[in-house]
Every structure is written in C-alpha cells, then in structure tokens.
Design a protein around this motif. Structure first.
Motif, PDB file in Angstrom:
ATOM      1  N   TRP A  45       0.802  -1.215   0.000  1.00 40.99           N
ATOM      2  CA  TRP A  45       0.000   0.000   0.000  1.00 40.99           C
ATOM      3  C   TRP A  45       0.837   1.269   0.000  1.00 40.99           C
ATOM      4  O   TRP A  45       0.452   2.271  -0.607  1.00 40.99           O
ATOM      5  CB  TRP A  45      -0.966  -0.029   1.185  1.00 40.99           C
ATOM      6  CG  TRP A  45      -1.843  -1.227   1.144  1.00 40.99           C
ATOM      7  CD1 TRP A  45      -1.819  -2.305   1.979  1.00 40.99           C
ATOM      8  CD2 TRP A  45      -2.853  -1.508   0.174  1.00 40.99           C
ATOM      9  NE1 TRP A  45      -2.758  -3.230   1.590  1.00 40.99           N
ATOM     10  CE2 TRP A  45      -3.404  -2.766   0.488  1.00 40.99           C
ATOM     11  CE3 TRP A  45      -3.352  -0.815  -0.945  1.00 40.99           C
ATOM     12  CZ2 TRP A  45      -4.418  -3.348  -0.249  1.00 40.99           C
ATOM     13  CZ3 TRP A  45      -4.367  -1.390  -1.683  1.00 40.99           C
ATOM     14  CH2 TRP A  45      -4.891  -2.643  -1.340  1.00 40.99           C
ATOM     15  N   ASP A  46       1.965   1.262   0.676  1.00 42.08           N
ATOM     16  CA  ASP A  46       2.809   2.459   0.678  1.00 42.08           C
ATOM     17  C   ASP A  46       3.302   2.778  -0.734  1.00 42.08           C
ATOM     18  O   ASP A  46       3.377   3.947  -1.141  1.00 42.08           O
ATOM     19  CB  ASP A  46       4.003   2.277   1.612  1.00 42.08           C
ATOM     20  CG  ASP A  46       3.590   2.309   3.079  1.00 42.08           C
ATOM     21  OD1 ASP A  46       2.472   2.783   3.359  1.00 42.08           O
ATOM     22  OD2 ASP A  46       4.379   1.854   3.927  1.00 42.08           O
ATOM     23  N   GLU A  47       3.625   1.726  -1.503  1.00 45.46           N
ATOM     24  CA  GLU A  47       4.066   1.940  -2.881  1.00 45.46           C
ATOM     25  C   GLU A  47       2.922   2.443  -3.758  1.00 45.46           C
ATOM     26  O   GLU A  47       3.130   3.246  -4.670  1.00 45.46           O
ATOM     27  CB  GLU A  47       4.654   0.651  -3.442  1.00 45.46           C
ATOM     28  CG  GLU A  47       5.974   0.243  -2.794  1.00 45.46           C
ATOM     29  CD  GLU A  47       6.495  -1.075  -3.318  1.00 45.46           C
ATOM     30  OE1 GLU A  47       6.864  -1.140  -4.513  1.00 45.46           O
ATOM     31  OE2 GLU A  47       6.512  -2.056  -2.538  1.00 45.46           O
ATOM     32  N   CYS A  48       1.712   1.955  -3.476  1.00 41.40           N
ATOM     33  CA  CYS A  48       0.531   2.489  -4.181  1.00 41.40           C
ATOM     34  C   CYS A  48       0.391   3.983  -3.909  1.00 41.40           C
ATOM     35  O   CYS A  48       0.152   4.777  -4.826  1.00 41.40           O
ATOM     36  CB  CYS A  48      -0.734   1.775  -3.700  1.00 41.40           C
ATOM     37  SG  CYS A  48      -1.022   0.147  -4.396  1.00 41.40           S
ATOM     38  N   ASP A  49       0.538   4.332  -2.648  1.00 36.22           N
ATOM     39  CA  ASP A  49       0.420   5.731  -2.246  1.00 36.22           C
ATOM     40  C   ASP A  49       1.439   6.600  -2.981  1.00 36.22           C
ATOM     41  O   ASP A  49       1.115   7.661  -3.517  1.00 36.22           O
ATOM     42  CB  ASP A  49       0.634   5.838  -0.742  1.00 36.22           C
ATOM     43  CG  ASP A  49      -0.204   6.939  -0.117  1.00 36.22           C
ATOM     44  OD1 ASP A  49      -0.856   7.684  -0.871  1.00 36.22           O
ATOM     45  OD2 ASP A  49      -0.201   7.052   1.120  1.00 36.22           O
ATOM     46  N   ASP A  50       2.688   6.129  -3.004  1.00 30.82           N
ATOM     47  CA  ASP A  50       3.750   6.885  -3.679  1.00 30.82           C
ATOM     48  C   ASP A  50       3.474   7.010  -5.172  1.00 30.82           C
ATOM     49  O   ASP A  50       3.709   8.071  -5.780  1.00 30.82           O
ATOM     50  CB  ASP A  50       5.104   6.198  -3.467  1.00 30.82           C
ATOM     51  CG  ASP A  50       5.576   6.273  -2.020  1.00 30.82           C
ATOM     52  OD1 ASP A  50       5.056   7.123  -1.276  1.00 30.82           O
ATOM     53  OD2 ASP A  50       6.439   5.459  -1.630  1.00 30.82           O
ATOM     54  N   LEU A  51       2.970   5.927  -5.777  1.00 33.29           N
ATOM     55  CA  LEU A  51       2.696   5.930  -7.221  1.00 33.29           C
ATOM     56  C   LEU A  51       1.573   6.906  -7.560  1.00 33.29           C
ATOM     57  O   LEU A  51       1.630   7.618  -8.573  1.00 33.29           O
ATOM     58  CB  LEU A  51       2.346   4.514  -7.677  1.00 33.29           C
ATOM     59  CG  LEU A  51       2.348   4.246  -9.180  1.00 33.29           C
ATOM     60  CD1 LEU A  51       3.713   4.532  -9.792  1.00 33.29           C
ATOM     61  CD2 LEU A  51       1.931   2.796  -9.463  1.00 33.29           C
ATOM     62  N   ILE A  52       0.553   6.956  -6.719  1.00 37.07           N
ATOM     63  CA  ILE A  52      -0.550   7.899  -6.926  1.00 37.07           C
ATOM     64  C   ILE A  52      -0.036   9.335  -6.843  1.00 37.07           C
ATOM     65  O   ILE A  52      -0.304  10.159  -7.714  1.00 37.07           O
ATOM     66  CB  ILE A  52      -1.664   7.668  -5.887  1.00 37.07           C
ATOM     67  CG1 ILE A  52      -2.373   6.339  -6.157  1.00 37.07           C
ATOM     68  CG2 ILE A  52      -2.681   8.811  -5.922  1.00 37.07           C
ATOM     69  CD1 ILE A  52      -3.317   5.914  -5.059  1.00 37.07           C
ATOM     70  N   ASP A  53       0.716   9.613  -5.788  1.00 36.45           N
ATOM     71  CA  ASP A  53       1.210  10.985  -5.588  1.00 36.45           C
ATOM     72  C   ASP A  53       2.120  11.439  -6.718  1.00 36.45           C
ATOM     73  O   ASP A  53       2.060  12.591  -7.154  1.00 36.45           O
ATOM     74  CB  ASP A  53       1.961  11.090  -4.260  1.00 36.45           C
ATOM     75  CG  ASP A  53       1.023  11.033  -3.064  1.00 36.45           C
ATOM     76  OD1 ASP A  53      -0.192  11.238  -3.258  1.00 36.45           O
ATOM     77  OD2 ASP A  53       1.500  10.748  -1.952  1.00 36.45           O
ATOM     78  N   SER A  54       2.958  10.535  -7.228  1.00 30.66           N
ATOM     79  CA  SER A  54       3.936  10.928  -8.249  1.00 30.66           C
ATOM     80  C   SER A  54       3.330  11.073  -9.630  1.00 30.66           C
ATOM     81  O   SER A  54       3.929  11.676 -10.524  1.00 30.66           O
ATOM     82  CB  SER A  54       5.085   9.918  -8.295  1.00 30.66           C
ATOM     83  OG  SER A  54       4.610   8.620  -8.634  1.00 30.66           O
ATOM     84  N   ASN A  55       2.115  10.541  -9.837  1.00 29.52           N
ATOM     85  CA  ASN A  55       1.510  10.583 -11.173  1.00 29.52           C
ATOM     86  C   ASN A  55       0.190  11.346 -11.227  1.00 29.52           C
ATOM     87  O   ASN A  55      -0.413  11.445 -12.298  1.00 29.52           O
ATOM     88  CB  ASN A  55       1.270   9.158 -11.691  1.00 29.52           C
ATOM     89  CG  ASN A  55       2.558   8.442 -12.031  1.00 29.52           C
ATOM     90  OD1 ASN A  55       3.124   8.634 -13.104  1.00 29.52           O
ATOM     91  ND2 ASN A  55       3.038   7.614 -11.110  1.00 29.52           N
ATOM     92  N   LEU A  56      -0.231  11.906 -10.099  1.00 31.24           N
ATOM     93  CA  LEU A  56      -1.564  12.510 -10.047  1.00 31.24           C
ATOM     94  C   LEU A  56      -1.721  13.666 -11.022  1.00 31.24           C
ATOM     95  O   LEU A  56      -2.770  13.830 -11.633  1.00 31.24           O
ATOM     96  CB  LEU A  56      -1.855  12.988  -8.624  1.00 31.24           C
ATOM     97  CG  LEU A  56      -3.285  13.448  -8.356  1.00 31.24           C
ATOM     98  CD1 LEU A  56      -4.285  12.342  -8.694  1.00 31.24           C
ATOM     99  CD2 LEU A  56      -3.446  13.865  -6.898  1.00 31.24           C
ATOM    100  N   ALA A  57      -0.677  14.449 -11.201  1.00 37.46           N
ATOM    101  CA  ALA A  57      -0.790  15.619 -12.078  1.00 37.46           C
ATOM    102  C   ALA A  57      -0.622  15.283 -13.549  1.00 37.46           C
ATOM    103  O   ALA A  57      -0.880  16.114 -14.411  1.00 37.46           O
ATOM    104  CB  ALA A  57       0.254  16.662 -11.673  1.00 37.46           C
TER     105      ALA A  57
END
Length: 224
Positions: A45-57
């Motif tokens: 889940w932490d990696e999911c969180d990081d992936l979302i944050d890094s690609n959201l824009a």
C-alpha cells in the motif's frame, strides 16, 4: 497492456510489475492502472500511495486516484476517509472515459464494493445498451436498497439480448417471480428450466418459488 491485464486475472502480480515498470506507468495510463492493481494485490500500500502521488498531475485519471485512495484508506482502517473517496469516485465516473469506468467496475467488484461497481456498470450500460456484460454486472452488484421490480427490469433487458441463455432465463424467472410480475410467463419457464437441469439447486429454488406464486405452496415445498 493486454498481457498485464491477463496476468492480473491470474494473480501473477510480480509479473505485472516486471512488465509495467514505474517508468512505463509515468507515461501510459493503462500501465499505471495495471501497476496499481498489482501493487494492491500484493498489499504493497505504501508503494501504491507513492505511485498515486507521483503521477496525479500527469497520467493518473481522477477516477483511479479516488478508487485507490479509497482502497488505501480501507486497508488502513480509515473508513471515514474511504467513504469520502468513494463518493468522489462515483461523481468522477459521470465524466470519465469508458476505459476508466470499466477498470473501476472490475476492481470495485473484485474487492466487494457493490455500490461503486453497480454505478460503473450502469454508466457503461447507458453508453452501450446492447452490452450484455454491463447488464450482468448490474445484476451481480444490485443494491439491497433497490426494489425487486428494478432488478426484474434489468433482467428483462438482458433476456431480450440473450433469450436462449439458460442462466439469463433462470435469473429473469427468479427476479420476476420474486417481484410478483408476469407469473403466467415465468412460472412455466421456471418449470422448463428445472426439467432441463433437474440436478440444479438454483433451478429447483426458482421452480419452488414459481409454484408458491401460483398458489401451489405444498408442491413448491416438496421440490425444495
């Protein structure tokens, strides 16, 4: 992307991560969704969180962001946050691309989120009324708060598209009999389906309901 989706169906999540790298995810929305799906399948889940944050824009659709944020919040025991993300997900789906909505439908259904899955399948059905899978998806995730008459209407639409499919006929018979509708049509259909497959528990259940609706409670209880 198709091989990655196939691997996800097989729950070969490590293979998905090898096929869809973080760099691929940053450039291609399909790869990003596949990578998120695989990471969630591995409970990373932490990696999911990081992936979302890094690609959201950039490449991450808002629907997918809300979907996985809701899942992250659920897994971390933050139900209030999860419900808020789900509400935003349902709103975002009204304006999303069909490919995104299809992804949401499959993922939400896989984790037991019936309300979100139903909404997604309903939108897909409105875009393509001739899509049997969209109708099947709605029936699989039909909300308990909605009426039996509404579910019968869905089954009738599916029956019109696939009139010879035994599973569709059985579902339509059950839902119409449950709603007390068209008993003169679906009562005999239920009996025909039982004759065709006498070992089927489902067919027996629906035929028993048909007999109850036709005033033959004792006969229905006998076959049940």
């Amino acid at each position: 992307i198709a091989p990655a989706r196939w691997l996800i169906e097989l729950e070969e999540y490590e293979g998905v991560l090898a096929l869809c790298s973080a760099a691929d995810a940053a450039e291609e929305p399909g790869a990003l969704m596949a990578r998120l799906d695989a990471l969630s399948g591995l409970n990373r889940w932490d990696e999911c969180d990081d992936l979302i944050d890094s690609n959201l824009a950039d490449s991450l659709p808002s629907t997918v962001a809300h979907l996985f944020r809701a899942r992250l919040a659920t897994m971390r025991g933050r139900e209030g946050v999860a419900e808020g993300e789900k509400r935003q997900l349902r709103q975002a789906m009204q304006f999303a691309a069909m490919s995104e909505i299809l992804f949401v439908a499959g993922y939400a259904e896989s984790v037991g989120w019936k309300a979100e899955a139903f909404t997604a399948w309903r939108i897909l059905s409105s875009e393509n009324p001739q899509a049997p899978e969209a109708l099947r998806g709605q029936l699989r995730n039909f909300p308990a708060s909605m009426s039996a008459e509404a579910s019968a209407a869905l089954s009738k639409a599916l029956l019109a598209l696939q009139p010879d499919d035994p599973s569709v006929r059985l579902s339509a018979a059950y839902l119409h009999l449950l709603a007390g509708q068209s008993i003169e049509k679906f009562g005999p259909m239920a009996e025909e389906l039982l004759v065709a497959d006498p070992s089927s528990i489902e067919a027996r259940r629906v035929a028993a309901l048909a007999r109850l609706r036709r005033g033959q409670a004792a006969e229905g209880l006998a076959i049940w």
